[in-house]
Write an enzyme that holds these catalytic residues in place. Structure first.
Site, mmCIF file in Angstrom:
data_model
loop_
_atom_site.group_PDB
_atom_site.id
_atom_site.type_symbol
_atom_site.label_atom_id
_atom_site.label_comp_id
_atom_site.label_asym_id
_atom_site.label_seq_id
_atom_site.Cartn_x
_atom_site.Cartn_y
_atom_site.Cartn_z
ATOM 1 N N HIS A 313 0.865 -1.192 0.000
ATOM 2 C CA HIS A 313 0.000 0.000 0.000
ATOM 3 C C HIS A 313 0.895 1.233 0.000
ATOM 4 C CE1 HIS A 313 -3.171 2.796 1.127
ATOM 5 N NE2 HIS A 313 -4.007 1.843 0.751
ATOM 6 N N ASP A 371 -7.841 -5.452 0.105
ATOM 7 C CA ASP A 371 -8.292 -6.321 -0.999
ATOM 8 C C ASP A 371 -7.915 -7.777 -0.828
ATOM 9 O OD1 ASP A 371 -7.488 -3.503 -2.887
ATOM 10 O OD2 ASP A 371 -9.497 -4.303 -2.619
HETATM 11 C C1 SDX Z 1 -6.257 0.037 -2.843
HETATM 12 O O1 SDX Z 1 -4.429 4.496 -1.978
HETATM 13 C C2 SDX Z 1 -5.396 3.895 -1.375
HETATM 14 O O2 SDX Z 1 -5.817 4.282 -0.311
HETATM 15 C C3 SDX Z 1 -6.002 2.725 -2.100
HETATM 16 C C4 SDX Z 1 -7.007 1.890 -1.328
HETATM 17 C C5 SDX Z 1 -8.268 2.635 -1.058
HETATM 18 O O3 SDX Z 1 -8.970 2.237 -0.128
HETATM 19 O O4 SDX Z 1 -8.615 3.548 -1.848
HETATM 20 O O5 SDX Z 1 -6.439 1.442 -0.108
HETATM 21 C C6 SDX Z 1 -7.406 0.658 -2.132
HETATM 22 O O6 SDX Z 1 -6.010 0.369 -3.969
HETATM 23 C C7 SDX Z 1 -5.387 -0.933 -2.076
HETATM 24 C C8 SDX Z 1 -4.133 -1.388 -2.898
HETATM 25 C C9 SDX Z 1 -4.596 -2.493 -3.821
HETATM 26 N N1 SDX Z 1 -3.527 -2.867 -4.783
HETATM 27 C C10 SDX Z 1 -2.921 -4.045 -4.700
HETATM 28 O O7 SDX Z 1 -3.090 -4.876 -3.800
HETATM 29 C C11 SDX Z 1 -2.017 -4.320 -5.901
HETATM 30 C C12 SDX Z 1 -0.682 -4.821 -5.394
HETATM 31 N N2 SDX Z 1 -0.028 -3.740 -4.688
HETATM 32 C C13 SDX Z 1 0.951 -2.958 -5.443
HETATM 33 O O8 SDX Z 1 0.606 -2.756 -6.781
HETATM 34 C C14 SDX Z 1 1.451 -1.754 -4.667
HETATM 35 O O9 SDX Z 1 1.690 -2.187 -3.398
HETATM 36 C C15 SDX Z 1 0.602 -0.501 -4.604
HETATM 37 C C16 SDX Z 1 0.217 -0.024 -5.956
HETATM 38 C C17 SDX Z 1 -0.630 -0.747 -3.808
HETATM 39 C C18 SDX Z 1 1.445 0.560 -3.918
HETATM 40 O O10 SDX Z 1 2.506 0.805 -4.742
HETATM 41 P P1 SDX Z 1 3.598 1.952 -4.375
HETATM 42 O O11 SDX Z 1 3.262 2.655 -3.120
HETATM 43 O O12 SDX Z 1 3.842 2.788 -5.612
HETATM 44 O O13 SDX Z 1 4.829 1.110 -4.005
HETATM 45 P P2 SDX Z 1 5.875 0.534 -5.048
HETATM 46 O O14 SDX Z 1 5.153 -0.033 -6.241
HETATM 47 O O15 SDX Z 1 6.905 1.584 -5.275
HETATM 48 O O16 SDX Z 1 6.480 -0.698 -4.240
HETATM 49 C C19 SDX Z 1 7.616 -0.561 -3.409
HETATM 50 C C20 SDX Z 1 8.357 -1.890 -3.570
HETATM 51 C C21 SDX Z 1 8.724 -2.205 -5.026
HETATM 52 O O17 SDX Z 1 9.856 -3.048 -4.966
HETATM 53 P P3 SDX Z 1 11.337 -2.401 -5.189
HETATM 54 O O18 SDX Z 1 11.280 -1.668 -6.534
HETATM 55 O O19 SDX Z 1 11.547 -1.453 -4.024
HETATM 56 O O20 SDX Z 1 12.289 -3.561 -5.193
HETATM 57 O O21 SDX Z 1 7.508 -2.983 -3.144
HETATM 58 C C22 SDX Z 1 7.260 -3.832 -4.257
HETATM 59 C C23 SDX Z 1 7.570 -3.040 -5.515
HETATM 60 O O22 SDX Z 1 7.959 -3.920 -6.589
HETATM 61 N N3 SDX Z 1 5.848 -4.205 -4.180
HETATM 62 C C24 SDX Z 1 5.376 -5.425 -4.353
HETATM 63 C C25 SDX Z 1 3.994 -5.317 -4.140
HETATM 64 N N4 SDX Z 1 3.679 -4.061 -3.869
HETATM 65 C C26 SDX Z 1 4.822 -3.363 -3.904
HETATM 66 N N5 SDX Z 1 5.983 -6.605 -4.658
HETATM 67 C C27 SDX Z 1 5.171 -7.673 -4.742
HETATM 68 N N6 SDX Z 1 3.835 -7.649 -4.553
HETATM 69 C C28 SDX Z 1 3.205 -6.497 -4.254
HETATM 70 N N7 SDX Z 1 1.903 -6.486 -4.070
#
Ligand code: SDX
Length: 437
Positions: A313, A371
């Protein structure tokens, strides 16, 4: 917003004059640096793709503490609202700033109940879709189309118009979501009933048929109501920011909510609940718990582009409080339905346990978000995977409207128009056709 004695000074190593900016304090949470005069005084923009360090507005609706894993609606912790209130009380709170007393709750509930029907001609929009259209495409279309029926509540400068369209949207979303489902399964639309609660009405419109009386299951209705409470609002997330941006141009409320639905559809946002359940089903098909290790390896391999959906998140760097409540709701519903041994629930808990002990996730502070478990509960309620994000949109409509209302009434509000760092071609002349490469 409280002017703090603190100031921020920006200095440049190229000798350009330093500039001072005011720092404001909120009631809780991070201070902000007011950089509105930055461009005017330096000719420079800030650069913040994804708005990682940007407060786009001031708000008094929802507060999230990502480190502590706290979520407050108008100051009330989500854990208390989920147990002591129902969804319509939560709607009243988000819209008005205070919880309703008994009289206010009754009149608000009556008002919403009396607006649950949609115009009879709305059904013809559904007939234009393929039966297998994704429900979110149907909702983007039909919610936007509501604007063509309610010319009496489109003047966003009129607080009464705003209130009427808020009630209409909150009341009609369940009807439209249920109609999208009925259309996809070829069953007749079921009209709302005024003698049922908001969530019971939705369950009947979804699973009732003209052939027999629909029996309301209070445990399942309560579970759905809690799912709606947990998804109602969440500060300046992507879809809420979309609604605010659309609203800042003066677009009508139905168009703004349709824009929010479109943004929520993405798998990185509201579409994650559908993606999380599909991920669990895929692991289950490949062998279940024994395959978790292999799946986690794929997730850690950057080239695989595989993410652990329902994890991570932008704000929560601790456990999403909604995920905890969703897991409890999972237990309740599966127990009520005698599905305690539901393989997907067991797989989800095993996957969560393994991930939370794995350095890759621990280091990146990746925890289950709202989720991760919501798909399992919704499946147990009989809701098809493709409709999960539609349920999220149904719940989030009140949050979008509350934030949209707050933006319109904010004297600081202006049309949202970010700038850019231009990295394209400088000015050049158009060559004649004979001279083009
Ligand atoms: C919702 O914003 C809100 O409030 C949203 C929400 C709401 O109520 O409105 O809470 C609802 O959208 C919840 C989130 C649902 N999405 C997911 O579950 C999809 C999977 N999650 C990711 O796509 C990600 O965690 C995000 C999009 C939610 C957040 O992404 P960020 O903050 O841009 O973080 P990032 O992508 O920069 O990740 C940081 C690191 C990265 O690795 P490195 O480059 O540092 O090596 O963490 C990794 C990412 O690759 N990472 C994950 C991951 N999420 C982040 N690796 C594996 N699986 C994941 N789910």
């Amino acid at each position: 917003m409280i002017n703090s004695d603190n100031k921020a000074t920006l200095s440049f190593s190229d000798g350009s004059p330093a500039v001072e900016f005011p720092v404001y304090k909120g009631t809780i949470g991070p201070d902000v640096i007011d950089i509105r005069k930055l461009y005017g005084s330096t000719g420079k923009f800030t650069y913040d793709p994804g708005f990682m360090s940007t407060a786009a507005c001031n708000s008094s609706i929802t507060y999230i503490d990502g480190d502590k894993g706290e979520l407050l609606y108008r100051g009330y912790p989500i854990e208390q609202l989920a147990v002591n209130c129902d969804f319509l009380e939560t709607c009243y709170l988000l819209l008005n700033g205070e919880l309703p007393n008994a009289g206010q709750k009754k009149s608000f509930t009556d008002l919403v109940t009396k607006h649950t029907m949609v115009h009879e001609q709305m059904q013809f929009f559904f007939r234009g879709f393929r039966r297998d259209a994704h429900p979110m495409s149907v909702l983007v279309g039909t919610v936007g189309a509501l604007a063509s029926f309610y010319h009496d509540s489109l003047d966003i400068t009129d607080p009464h118009h705003r209130e009427v369209s808020a009630i209409r949207l909150i009341a009609k979303m369940p009807t439209l979501v249920a109609m999208a489902y009925k259309y996809s399964v070829g069953q007749p639309f079921v009209y709302p009933r005024n003698d049922l609660s908001y969530s019971a009405n939705f369950m009947r419109m979804m699973f009732g048929t003209p052939c027999e009386e629909y029996k309301v299951n209070d445990v399942l209705v309560r579970a759905l109501d809690r799912i709606l409470i947990l998804h109602a609002d969440h500060e300046q997330n992507a879809s809420t920011s979309t609604v605010r941006l659309a609203g800042s141009s003066g677009a009508n409320p139905f168009a703004c909510i349709a824009a929010g639905i479109a943004c929520l559809w993405g798998p990185a946002h509201g579409g994650a609940n559908e993606a999380a359940l599909t991920m669990l089903q895929d692991i289950q098909k490949q062998g279940g718990v024994e395959k978790i290790g292999e799946f986690i390896k794929q997730v850690k391999d950057k080239n695989s582009n595989v993410k652990l959906m329902g994890f991570g998140h932008r704000v929560y760097k601790n456990y999403d409080p909604r995920a905890k409540l969703m897991r409890e709701t999972c237990h309740e519903v599966l127990h009520e339905l005698g599905l305690q041994n539901d393989p997907l629930f067991k797989l989800a808990m095993a996957l969560e346990k393994i991930a939370l002990e794995d350095d890759y996730f621990v280091q990146r502070k990746l925890y289950p978000n709202v989720d991760f478990y919501s798909g399992i509960v919704q499946s147990a309620l009989g809701i098809p995977v493709s409709l999960f994000t539609g349920i999220f949109a149904m719940a989030r409509t009140v949050g979008w409207i509350a934030q949209w209302n707050e933006m319109i009434s904010d004297p600081e509000q202006k049309i949202g128009r970010p700038r850019q760092l231009f990295v394209g071609s400088p000015t050049r002349d158009v060559p004649p056709m004979t001279k083009r490469g």
